[in-house]
Write a protein that holds these residues in place. Structure first.
Motif, PDB file in Angstrom:
ATOM      1  N   MET A  70      14.138  -3.739 -19.167  1.00  0.00           N
ATOM      2  CA  MET A  70      13.623  -4.798 -18.342  1.00  0.00           C
ATOM      3  C   MET A  70      12.919  -4.162 -17.134  1.00  0.00           C
ATOM      4  O   MET A  70      13.441  -3.294 -16.475  1.00  0.00           O
ATOM      5  CB  MET A  70      14.789  -5.685 -17.881  1.00  0.00           C
ATOM      6  N   SER A  71      11.713  -4.628 -16.850  1.00  0.00           N
ATOM      7  CA  SER A  71      10.973  -4.086 -15.719  1.00  0.00           C
ATOM      8  C   SER A  71      11.031  -5.071 -14.550  1.00  0.00           C
ATOM      9  O   SER A  71      11.047  -6.276 -14.740  1.00  0.00           O
ATOM     10  CB  SER A  71       9.519  -3.814 -16.109  1.00  0.00           C
ATOM     11  N   LEU A  72      11.078  -4.520 -13.396  1.00  0.00           N
ATOM     12  CA  LEU A  72      11.109  -5.343 -12.194  1.00  0.00           C
ATOM     13  C   LEU A  72       9.679  -5.611 -11.723  1.00  0.00           C
ATOM     14  O   LEU A  72       8.828  -4.725 -11.756  1.00  0.00           O
ATOM     15  CB  LEU A  72      11.870  -4.634 -11.079  1.00  0.00           C
ATOM     16  N   ILE A  73       9.436  -6.829 -11.301  1.00  0.00           N
ATOM     17  CA  ILE A  73       8.130  -7.164 -10.758  1.00  0.00           C
ATOM     18  C   ILE A  73       8.129  -6.750  -9.294  1.00  0.00           C
ATOM     19  O   ILE A  73       8.992  -7.162  -8.514  1.00  0.00           O
ATOM     20  CB  ILE A  73       7.828  -8.670 -10.897  1.00  0.00           C
ATOM     21  N   LYS A  74       7.174  -5.930  -8.968  1.00  0.00           N
ATOM     22  CA  LYS A  74       7.071  -5.437  -7.605  1.00  0.00           C
ATOM     23  C   LYS A  74       6.552  -6.543  -6.696  1.00  0.00           C
ATOM     24  O   LYS A  74       5.659  -7.289  -7.051  1.00  0.00           O
ATOM     25  CB  LYS A  74       6.125  -4.241  -7.581  1.00  0.00           C
ATOM     26  N   ASP A  75       7.134  -6.646  -5.505  1.00  0.00           N
ATOM     27  CA  ASP A  75       6.656  -7.619  -4.532  1.00  0.00           C
ATOM     28  C   ASP A  75       5.231  -7.289  -4.126  1.00  0.00           C
ATOM     29  O   ASP A  75       4.865  -6.126  -4.015  1.00  0.00           O
ATOM     30  CB  ASP A  75       7.539  -7.622  -3.292  1.00  0.00           C
ATOM     31  N   ALA A  76       4.449  -8.316  -3.881  1.00  0.00           N
ATOM     32  CA  ALA A  76       3.079  -8.118  -3.403  1.00  0.00           C
ATOM     33  C   ALA A  76       3.131  -7.523  -2.003  1.00  0.00           C
ATOM     34  O   ALA A  76       4.026  -7.837  -1.220  1.00  0.00           O
ATOM     35  CB  ALA A  76       2.345  -9.447  -3.386  1.00  0.00           C
ATOM     36  N   PRO A  77       2.173  -6.671  -1.667  1.00  0.00           N
ATOM     37  CA  PRO A  77       2.168  -6.098  -0.316  1.00  0.00           C
ATOM     38  C   PRO A  77       1.894  -7.194   0.713  1.00  0.00           C
ATOM     39  O   PRO A  77       1.265  -8.212   0.408  1.00  0.00           O
ATOM     40  CB  PRO A  77       1.024  -5.083  -0.362  1.00  0.00           C
ATOM     41  N   PRO A  78       2.345  -6.995   1.933  1.00  0.00           N
ATOM     42  CA  PRO A  78       2.082  -7.999   2.971  1.00  0.00           C
ATOM     43  C   PRO A  78       0.577  -8.134   3.212  1.00  0.00           C
ATOM     44  O   PRO A  78      -0.193  -7.208   2.958  1.00  0.00           O
ATOM     45  CB  PRO A  78       2.808  -7.446   4.200  1.00  0.00           C
ATOM     46  N   PHE A  79       0.168  -9.284   3.729  1.00  0.00           N
ATOM     47  CA  PHE A  79      -1.252  -9.590   3.887  1.00  0.00           C
ATOM     48  C   PHE A  79      -1.986  -8.547   4.713  1.00  0.00           C
ATOM     49  O   PHE A  79      -3.149  -8.249   4.469  1.00  0.00           O
ATOM     50  CB  PHE A  79      -1.449 -10.995   4.467  1.00  0.00           C
ATOM     51  N   TRP A  80      -1.344  -7.957   5.705  1.00  0.00           N
ATOM     52  CA  TRP A  80      -2.025  -6.980   6.564  1.00  0.00           C
ATOM     53  C   TRP A  80      -2.300  -5.668   5.837  1.00  0.00           C
ATOM     54  O   TRP A  80      -3.071  -4.857   6.310  1.00  0.00           O
ATOM     55  CB  TRP A  80      -1.267  -6.728   7.866  1.00  0.00           C
ATOM     56  N   GLN A  81      -1.666  -5.482   4.681  1.00  0.00           N
ATOM     57  CA  GLN A  81      -1.940  -4.295   3.870  1.00  0.00           C
ATOM     58  C   GLN A  81      -2.902  -4.602   2.722  1.00  0.00           C
ATOM     59  O   GLN A  81      -3.520  -3.703   2.180  1.00  0.00           O
ATOM     60  CB  GLN A  81      -0.640  -3.725   3.297  1.00  0.00           C
ATOM     61  N   SER A  82      -3.024  -5.877   2.367  1.00  0.00           N
ATOM     62  CA  SER A  82      -3.855  -6.229   1.217  1.00  0.00           C
ATOM     63  C   SER A  82      -5.177  -6.899   1.586  1.00  0.00           C
ATOM     64  O   SER A  82      -6.035  -7.071   0.726  1.00  0.00           O
ATOM     65  CB  SER A  82      -3.063  -7.147   0.276  1.00  0.00           C
ATOM     66  N   LYS A  83      -5.342  -7.268   2.837  1.00  0.00           N
ATOM     67  CA  LYS A  83      -6.569  -7.929   3.274  1.00  0.00           C
ATOM     68  C   LYS A  83      -7.189  -7.182   4.446  1.00  0.00           C
ATOM     69  O   LYS A  83      -6.483  -6.559   5.234  1.00  0.00           O
ATOM     70  CB  LYS A  83      -6.275  -9.368   3.748  1.00  0.00           C
ATOM     71  N   THR A  84      -8.490  -7.306   4.553  1.00  0.00           N
ATOM     72  CA  THR A  84      -9.147  -6.813   5.759  1.00  0.00           C
ATOM     73  C   THR A  84      -8.964  -7.869   6.844  1.00  0.00           C
ATOM     74  O   THR A  84      -8.620  -9.024   6.545  1.00  0.00           O
ATOM     75  CB  THR A  84     -10.656  -6.588   5.533  1.00  0.00           C
ATOM     76  N   LEU A  85      -9.219  -7.497   8.082  1.00  0.00           N
ATOM     77  CA  LEU A  85      -9.118  -8.465   9.178  1.00  0.00           C
ATOM     78  C   LEU A  85     -10.046  -9.654   8.937  1.00  0.00           C
ATOM     79  O   LEU A  85      -9.701 -10.796   9.223  1.00  0.00           O
ATOM     80  CB  LEU A  85      -9.442  -7.797  10.513  1.00  0.00           C
ATOM     81  N   GLU A  86     -11.216  -9.380   8.373  1.00  0.00           N
ATOM     82  CA  GLU A  86     -12.194 -10.438   8.118  1.00  0.00           C
ATOM     83  C   GLU A  86     -11.734 -11.405   7.025  1.00  0.00           C
ATOM     84  O   GLU A  86     -12.136 -12.559   7.012  1.00  0.00           O
ATOM     85  CB  GLU A  86     -13.546  -9.823   7.730  1.00  0.00           C
ATOM     86  N   GLN A  87     -10.905 -10.962   6.113  1.00  0.00           N
ATOM     87  CA  GLN A  87     -10.432 -11.791   5.000  1.00  0.00           C
ATOM     88  C   GLN A  87      -9.240 -12.667   5.359  1.00  0.00           C
ATOM     89  O   GLN A  87      -8.902 -13.584   4.619  1.00  0.00           O
ATOM     90  CB  GLN A  87     -10.031 -10.903   3.812  1.00  0.00           C
ATOM     91  N   MET A  88      -8.626 -12.424   6.474  1.00  0.00           N
ATOM     92  CA  MET A  88      -7.397 -13.141   6.828  1.00  0.00           C
ATOM     93  C   MET A  88      -7.672 -14.584   7.217  1.00  0.00           C
ATOM     94  O   MET A  88      -8.710 -14.900   7.785  1.00  0.00           O
ATOM     95  CB  MET A  88      -6.686 -12.422   7.983  1.00  0.00           C
ATOM     96  N   THR A  89      -6.687 -15.427   6.907  1.00  0.00           N
ATOM     97  CA  THR A  89      -6.755 -16.820   7.348  1.00  0.00           C
ATOM     98  C   THR A  89      -6.505 -16.857   8.847  1.00  0.00           C
ATOM     99  O   THR A  89      -6.019 -15.877   9.440  1.00  0.00           O
ATOM    100  CB  THR A  89      -5.683 -17.681   6.658  1.00  0.00           C
ATOM    101  N   ARG A  90      -6.772 -17.968   9.463  1.00  0.00           N
ATOM    102  CA  ARG A  90      -6.527 -18.107  10.901  1.00  0.00           C
ATOM    103  C   ARG A  90      -5.047 -17.904  11.220  1.00  0.00           C
ATOM    104  O   ARG A  90      -4.684 -17.253  12.200  1.00  0.00           O
ATOM    105  CB  ARG A  90      -6.993 -19.495  11.383  1.00  0.00           C
TER     106      ARG A  90
END
Length: 172
Positions: free
Chosen positions: A1-21
């Motif tokens: 059984m494989s574990l699903i890795k948690d998604a990285p936090p938004f500050w690691q996966s998005k640029t500042l320009e891509q972030m929501t307000r």
């Protein structure tokens, strides 16, 4: 059984320009160093222009931080007491946005927005890493708590007496 890795936090996966307000606003660590008065040391300043605001720094000029904070700052919580009206009540107050971050030269080295823009990541003391609590930031000495005087309580003609280096500290 494989574990699903948690998604990285938004500050690691998005640029500042891509972030929501909401994501953008949550990046503010709440240190309140941006509420400190800063002064530019140059040869051309005269008595009339000495305390005037500016939107840029020229080559050869040096910016100095003071421990003089805006009168609207709550020095215990490190939050603006009139946040929604701050730019009206204090016309020099700058609202940092995704559109103007490149031109805001006065953010301290520890500012999370600046750190992310420079590729340095979020600091270990940031409230997002501590369930939204600011205690780690205060304990690390990264906020203005206990270090300031209000601009309404000092004579700005003597601003040289209030120049400090601690706002330039960045611990990780």
């Amino acid at each position: 059984m494989s574990l699903i890795k948690d998604a990285p936090p938004f500050w690691q996966s998005k640029t500042l320009e891509q972030m929501t307000r909401q994501e953008w606003e949550s990046l503010c660590d709440g240190c309140a160093k941006c509420c400190l008065h800063k002064f530019i040391d140059d040869e051309e300043t005269d008595d009339e222009s000495e305390l005037m605001p500016t939107t840029y720094i020229k080559e050869g000029e040096q910016m100095n931080y003071s421990n003089i904070a805006c009168h609207l700052l709550n020095d215990k919580t490190c939050q603006c007491s009139q946040y929604s009206k701050r730019t009206t009540l204090v016309p020099d107050c700058v609202q940092l946005t995704q559109d103007n971050i490149d031109s805001v030269f006065f953010m301290p080295p520890s500012c999370t927005y600046r750190r992310l823009k420079e590729g340095r990541g979020i600091p270990s003391w940031h409230p997002l890493l501590h369930k939204g609590k600011k205690s780690a930031m205060h304990k690390a000495g990264m906020s203005v708590r206990g270090k300031i005087v209000k601009d309404s309580d000092v004579d700005l003609d003597y601003f040289e007496d209030y120049i400090v280096l601690w706002p330039l500290d960045d611990i990780d």
